[in-house]
Write a protein that holds these residues in place. Structure first.
Motif, PDB file in Angstrom:
ATOM      1  N   GLY A  70       0.827  -1.211   0.000  1.00  0.00           N
ATOM      2  CA  GLY A  70       0.000   0.000   0.000  1.00  0.00           C
ATOM      3  C   GLY A  70       0.863   1.263   0.000  1.00  0.00           C
ATOM      4  O   GLY A  70       0.558   2.247  -0.683  1.00  0.00           O
ATOM      5  N   LEU A  71       1.962   1.224   0.753  1.00  0.00           N
ATOM      6  CA  LEU A  71       2.870   2.382   0.781  1.00  0.00           C
ATOM      7  C   LEU A  71       3.543   2.556  -0.583  1.00  0.00           C
ATOM      8  O   LEU A  71       3.704   3.687  -1.063  1.00  0.00           O
ATOM      9  N   ALA A  72       3.915   1.445  -1.209  1.00  0.00           N
ATOM     10  CA  ALA A  72       4.553   1.530  -2.540  1.00  0.00           C
ATOM     11  C   ALA A  72       3.594   2.181  -3.536  1.00  0.00           C
ATOM     12  O   ALA A  72       3.997   3.044  -4.326  1.00  0.00           O
ATOM     13  N   VAL A  73       2.318   1.805  -3.483  1.00  0.00           N
ATOM     14  CA  VAL A  73       1.318   2.401  -4.385  1.00  0.00           C
ATOM     15  C   VAL A  73       1.209   3.898  -4.099  1.00  0.00           C
ATOM     16  O   VAL A  73       1.192   4.723  -5.019  1.00  0.00           O
ATOM     17  N   PHE A  74       1.174   4.261  -2.814  1.00  0.00           N
ATOM     18  CA  PHE A  74       1.108   5.695  -2.463  1.00  0.00           C
ATOM     19  C   PHE A  74       2.320   6.451  -3.023  1.00  0.00           C
ATOM     20  O   PHE A  74       2.181   7.550  -3.571  1.00  0.00           O
ATOM     21  N   LEU A  75       3.512   5.841  -2.918  1.00  0.00           N
ATOM     22  CA  LEU A  75       4.724   6.516  -3.409  1.00  0.00           C
ATOM     23  C   LEU A  75       4.677   6.727  -4.922  1.00  0.00           C
ATOM     24  O   LEU A  75       5.381   7.586  -5.456  1.00  0.00           O
ATOM     25  N   CYS A  76       3.852   5.934  -5.608  1.00  0.00           N
ATOM     26  CA  CYS A  76       3.697   6.102  -7.064  1.00  0.00           C
ATOM     27  C   CYS A  76       2.616   7.121  -7.413  1.00  0.00           C
ATOM     28  O   CYS A  76       2.416   7.433  -8.586  1.00  0.00           O
ATOM     29  N   SER A  77       1.904   7.628  -6.408  1.00  0.00           N
ATOM     30  CA  SER A  77       0.765   8.519  -6.685  1.00  0.00           C
ATOM     31  C   SER A  77       1.239   9.958  -6.868  1.00  0.00           C
ATOM     32  O   SER A  77       2.355  10.321  -6.475  1.00  0.00           O
ATOM     33  N   ASP A  78       0.355  10.789  -7.438  1.00  0.00           N
ATOM     34  CA  ASP A  78       0.675  12.215  -7.607  1.00  0.00           C
ATOM     35  C   ASP A  78       0.846  12.895  -6.248  1.00  0.00           C
ATOM     36  O   ASP A  78       1.598  13.856  -6.117  1.00  0.00           O
ATOM     37  N   ALA A  79       0.125  12.401  -5.240  1.00  0.00           N
ATOM     38  CA  ALA A  79       0.227  12.997  -3.901  1.00  0.00           C
ATOM     39  C   ALA A  79       1.648  12.903  -3.354  1.00  0.00           C
ATOM     40  O   ALA A  79       2.043  13.694  -2.497  1.00  0.00           O
ATOM     41  N   ALA A  80       2.424  11.948  -3.868  1.00  0.00           N
ATOM     42  CA  ALA A  80       3.786  11.740  -3.356  1.00  0.00           C
ATOM     43  C   ALA A  80       4.848  12.340  -4.285  1.00  0.00           C
ATOM     44  O   ALA A  80       6.039  12.054  -4.127  1.00  0.00           O
ATOM     45  N   ALA A  81       4.426  13.212  -5.212  1.00  0.00           N
ATOM     46  CA  ALA A  81       5.379  13.726  -6.215  1.00  0.00           C
ATOM     47  C   ALA A  81       6.506  14.554  -5.602  1.00  0.00           C
ATOM     48  O   ALA A  81       7.597  14.630  -6.162  1.00  0.00           O
ATOM     49  N   GLN A  82       6.266  15.182  -4.447  1.00  0.00           N
ATOM     50  CA  GLN A  82       7.319  15.972  -3.791  1.00  0.00           C
ATOM     51  C   GLN A  82       7.980  15.205  -2.646  1.00  0.00           C
ATOM     52  O   GLN A  82       8.767  15.768  -1.884  1.00  0.00           O
ATOM     53  N   LEU A  83       7.623  13.941  -2.528  1.00  0.00           N
ATOM     54  CA  LEU A  83       8.209  13.117  -1.459  1.00  0.00           C
ATOM     55  C   LEU A  83       9.393  12.371  -2.068  1.00  0.00           C
ATOM     56  O   LEU A  83       9.194  11.445  -2.871  1.00  0.00           O
ATOM     57  N   THR A  84      10.599  12.811  -1.774  1.00  0.00           N
ATOM     58  CA  THR A  84      11.769  12.140  -2.368  1.00  0.00           C
ATOM     59  C   THR A  84      12.956  12.186  -1.415  1.00  0.00           C
ATOM     60  O   THR A  84      13.080  13.093  -0.594  1.00  0.00           O
ATOM     61  N   GLY A  85      13.769  11.157  -1.498  1.00  0.00           N
ATOM     62  CA  GLY A  85      14.983  11.083  -0.673  1.00  0.00           C
ATOM     63  C   GLY A  85      14.737  10.637   0.753  1.00  0.00           C
ATOM     64  O   GLY A  85      15.590  10.808   1.622  1.00  0.00           O
ATOM     65  N   GLN A  86      13.567  10.026   0.993  1.00  0.00           N
ATOM     66  CA  GLN A  86      13.178   9.733   2.377  1.00  0.00           C
ATOM     67  C   GLN A  86      13.201   8.235   2.711  1.00  0.00           C
ATOM     68  O   GLN A  86      12.642   7.438   1.970  1.00  0.00           O
ATOM     69  N   PRO A  87      13.785   7.885   3.829  1.00  0.00           N
ATOM     70  CA  PRO A  87      13.557   6.548   4.380  1.00  0.00           C
ATOM     71  C   PRO A  87      12.241   6.581   5.175  1.00  0.00           C
ATOM     72  O   PRO A  87      12.079   7.432   6.046  1.00  0.00           O
ATOM     73  N   ILE A  88      11.294   5.727   4.832  1.00  0.00           N
ATOM     74  CA  ILE A  88       9.984   5.745   5.498  1.00  0.00           C
ATOM     75  C   ILE A  88       9.836   4.436   6.284  1.00  0.00           C
ATOM     76  O   ILE A  88       9.770   3.345   5.707  1.00  0.00           O
ATOM     77  N   ALA A  89       9.789   4.569   7.594  1.00  0.00           N
ATOM     78  CA  ALA A  89       9.741   3.377   8.445  1.00  0.00           C
ATOM     79  C   ALA A  89       8.314   2.855   8.571  1.00  0.00           C
ATOM     80  O   ALA A  89       7.370   3.635   8.743  1.00  0.00           O
ATOM     81  N   VAL A  90       8.160   1.540   8.447  1.00  0.00           N
ATOM     82  CA  VAL A  90       6.873   0.853   8.667  1.00  0.00           C
ATOM     83  C   VAL A  90       7.187  -0.211   9.710  1.00  0.00           C
ATOM     84  O   VAL A  90       7.387  -1.381   9.392  1.00  0.00           O
ATOM     85  N   ASP A  91       7.310   0.222  10.966  1.00  0.00           N
ATOM     86  CA  ASP A  91       7.969  -0.635  11.953  1.00  0.00           C
ATOM     87  C   ASP A  91       7.305  -0.629  13.330  1.00  0.00           C
ATOM     88  O   ASP A  91       7.956  -0.931  14.337  1.00  0.00           O
ATOM     89  N   GLY A  92       6.002  -0.270  13.361  1.00  0.00           N
ATOM     90  CA  GLY A  92       5.286  -0.300  14.639  1.00  0.00           C
ATOM     91  C   GLY A  92       5.937   0.546  15.720  1.00  0.00           C
ATOM     92  O   GLY A  92       5.737   0.300  16.910  1.00  0.00           O
ATOM     93  N   GLY A  93       6.728   1.546  15.309  1.00  0.00           N
ATOM     94  CA  GLY A  93       7.320   2.474  16.277  1.00  0.00           C
ATOM     95  C   GLY A  93       8.775   2.203  16.645  1.00  0.00           C
ATOM     96  O   GLY A  93       9.378   2.969  17.400  1.00  0.00           O
ATOM     97  N   TRP A  94       9.359   1.123  16.122  1.00  0.00           N
ATOM     98  CA  TRP A  94      10.741   0.725  16.470  1.00  0.00           C
ATOM     99  C   TRP A  94      11.713   1.894  16.418  1.00  0.00           C
ATOM    100  O   TRP A  94      12.430   2.179  17.389  1.00  0.00           O
ATOM    101  N   THR A  95      11.746   2.604  15.253  1.00  0.00           N
ATOM    102  CA  THR A  95      12.765   3.640  15.086  1.00  0.00           C
ATOM    103  C   THR A  95      12.327   4.998  15.671  1.00  0.00           C
ATOM    104  O   THR A  95      13.061   5.975  15.538  1.00  0.00           O
ATOM    105  N   ALA A  96      11.143   5.010  16.304  1.00  0.00           N
ATOM    106  CA  ALA A  96      10.750   6.237  17.021  1.00  0.00           C
ATOM    107  C   ALA A  96      11.556   6.357  18.305  1.00  0.00           C
ATOM    108  O   ALA A  96      11.734   7.449  18.843  1.00  0.00           O
ATOM    109  N   ALA A  97      12.003   5.245  18.813  1.00  0.00           N
ATOM    110  CA  ALA A  97      12.700   5.247  20.102  1.00  0.00           C
ATOM    111  C   ALA A  97      14.148   5.708  19.930  1.00  0.00           C
ATOM    112  O   ALA A  97      14.747   5.472  18.904  1.00  0.00           O
TER     113      ALA A  97
END
Ligand code: NAD
Length: 257
Positions: free
Chosen positions: A230-257
């Motif tokens: 689902g995140l990959a599809v979002f990254l392909c959308s127009d809404a994500a056109a200015q979203l670049t160079g980012q590591p996006i964590a999907v980790d239940g909060g692991w890297t928030a700590a």
């Protein structure tokens, strides 16, 4: 959103996250190219199944992501590559002074260097098409370390660095480059670690999941391949056109700590 007419190449996609991302992109209308190093009937059947289920074109192309020339040949054989998902990966766990050299070399080649070769080969096709998305499947281990995973952590930090660099190189173009950094997702890669870890810690497999594997994941739940897709599809959308160079964590909060 519709990805009709776009072609997505997903490395390491006859299993786990790669297959989940391929299914999600096909569900959004993209034609997909599946890949792994094997060339079995069931690999090709996976592509045929996706084509039938989602009404898109789907192919399986065998290429070994540990070999630079085969990485580049995969993109060449695909013929088009609007969306590149660098996902192929392996794991090996050992202290660094006992780490087998061939495992180190294989992890660096498959998990990191393959993305250099495929990205280099795919960018000219994206430029020609006037649109592109590079999605690197890194890991929470691209942002945090764990003991005994030196090669994996090194490779995944490298992928995050490559993501930022290529994003800057393409910033003025209609191309984005991002990294998805999953925490633990229950795939064959993780399932394979459970029995050995149970023996090592003298625990049941359920205890290993709760107390060892998900110890760092505050949600205490695995992420799913559908969520990564689902995140990959979002990254392909127009809404994500200015979203670049980012590591996006999907980790239940692991890297928030
Ligand atoms: P998996 O074992 O199910 O999938 C790995 C894929 O890579 C398979 O399709 C396999 O055939 C392919 N592959 C392995 N060696 C290859 C080679 N030499 N050439 C081509 N393909 C090759 O595991 P997964 O968990 O789905 O892993 C996919 C990616 O997600 C990996 O990069 C992994 O590091 C990353 N990741 C996984 C998790 C997790 O918890 N499962 C967490 C973070 C990141």
């Amino acid at each position: 959103m519709s990805l009709n007419g776009k072609t997505a190449v997903i490395t390491g996609s006859n299993s786990g996250i790669g297959l989940g991302v391929a299914r999600a992109l096909a569900g959004a209308g993209a034609n997909v190219v599946l890949n792994s190093f094997t060339d079995r009937e069931e690999d090709h059947a996976l592509a045929a199944g996706i084509a039938e289920e989602f009404g898109v074109e789907a192919r399986y192309i065998q290429a070994d992501m540990s070999k630079g020339d085969q990485c580049r040949a995969l993109i060449e054989k695909a013929g088009a590559c609007d969306i590149l998902v660098n996902n192929a990966g392996i794991q090996h766990v050992a202290p660094i002074d006992e780490f087998p050299v061939e495992k180190w070399d294989a992890i660096i080649a498959i998990n990191m260097t393959s993305a250099f070769h495929t990205t280099a080969a795919a960018l000219p096709l994206m430029r020609k098409a006037g649109w592109g998305r590079v999605i690197n499947v890194a890991s929470a281990h691209g942002l945090r370390a764990s003991p005994y995973k030196a090669a994996y952590v090194t490779a995944k930090h490298g992928v995050v660095g490559m993501t930022k660099t290529v994003a800057l190189e393409t910033a003025k173009e209609p191309i984005t480059v991002n990294a998805i950094c999953p925490g633990y997702v229950l795939t064959p890669l993780v399932e394979a670690q459970i029995p050995d870890t149970a023996k090592e810690y003298d625990m049941s497999e359920d205890e290993v999941v709760e107390k060892v594997i998900l110890a760092k994941q505050p949600s205490k739940e695995f992420a799913t391949v559908e969520q990564i897709g689902g995140l990959a599809v979002f990254l392909c959308s127009d809404a994500a056109a200015q979203l670049t160079g980012q590591p996006i964590a999907v980790d239940g909060g692991w890297t928030a700590a």
